[in-house]
Write an enzyme that holds these catalytic residues in place. Structure first.
Site, PDB file in Angstrom:
ATOM      1  N   ASP A  90       0.822  -1.305  -0.075  1.00 35.05           N
ATOM      2  CA  ASP A  90       0.081   0.027   0.033  1.00 35.05           C
ATOM      3  C   ASP A  90       0.906   1.115   0.059  1.00 35.05           C
ATOM      4  O   ASP A  90       0.583   2.371  -0.772  1.00 35.05           O
ATOM      5  CB  ASP A  90      -1.073   0.108   1.277  1.00 35.05           C
ATOM      6  CG  ASP A  90      -2.074  -1.158   1.074  1.00 35.05           C
ATOM      7  OD1 ASP A  90      -2.051  -1.995   0.328  1.00 35.05           O
ATOM      8  OD2 ASP A  90      -2.686  -0.973   1.904  1.00 35.05           O
ATOM      9  N   CYS A  91       2.003   1.465   0.586  1.00 35.53           N
ATOM     10  CA  CYS A  91       2.774   2.350   0.804  1.00 35.53           C
ATOM     11  C   CYS A  91       3.522   2.693  -0.488  1.00 35.53           C
ATOM     12  O   CYS A  91       3.673   3.989  -0.919  1.00 35.53           O
ATOM     13  CB  CYS A  91       3.844   2.140   2.109  1.00 35.53           C
ATOM     14  SG  CYS A  91       2.870   2.172   3.497  1.00 35.53           S
TER      15      CYS A  91
END
Length: 152
Positions: A110-111
């Site tokens: 996600d990052c």
């Protein structure tokens, strides 16, 4: 750190861990505290960049975006862990963004996606406002990480 100490308490590897202890351990008024990572800076910066651009506040936030862009560029992991990282059950990390800083090299899908999105949005803005974009190879590295994490 503990593993390095057990192996050799006088080793260079152990000594390199010592300056980072305050990032994770500290004494508060109610005793010893510990955290599992050193923050959420990359995540926060990527989402803040996207928010500023989405709300059309670029002109009002040029200095903030320039600094955030610099942080995003510096926070992308530049290489994989040394040695046979797969034997340590580690995944590739070159091109990823972590939750916090590039130092820990623990890529997070996600990052990485949010960091890539922020970097792409910033690349569309004038470089005299936000600075030079990531090199094309760095964008490719981020995509490689994301594709490598797909479940087949």
């Amino acid at each position: 750190m503990l593993c390095c100490w057990v192996e050799d308490p006088n080793s260079e590897a152990f000594k390199l861990h010592l300056p980072r202890i305050p990032d994770y351990l500290w004494v508060a008024e109610d005793g010893m505290k510990m955290k599992g990572n050193n923050g959420g800076q990359s995540w926060d910066a990527a989402l803040a960049i996207q928010s500023i651009i989405a709300t059309k506040l670029v002109e009002d936030c040029e200095m903030t975006l320039r600094k955030a862009h610099n942080f995003i560029k510096n926070s992308q992991v530049q290489d994989n862990c040394l040695g046979d990282f797969s034997s340590w059950h580690r995944h590739i990390s070159k091109g990823a963004w972590t939750l916090s800083t590039a130092d820990n090299k623990w890529q997070v899908s996600d990052c990485t996606a949010e960091g890539l999105k922020a970097a792409l949005l910033l690349a569309k803005l004038p470089s005299n406002v936000v600075g030079e974009p990531l090199a094309a190879e760095q964008f490719y590295d981020a995509v490689d990480v994301i594709l490598s994490l797909q479940v087949s």
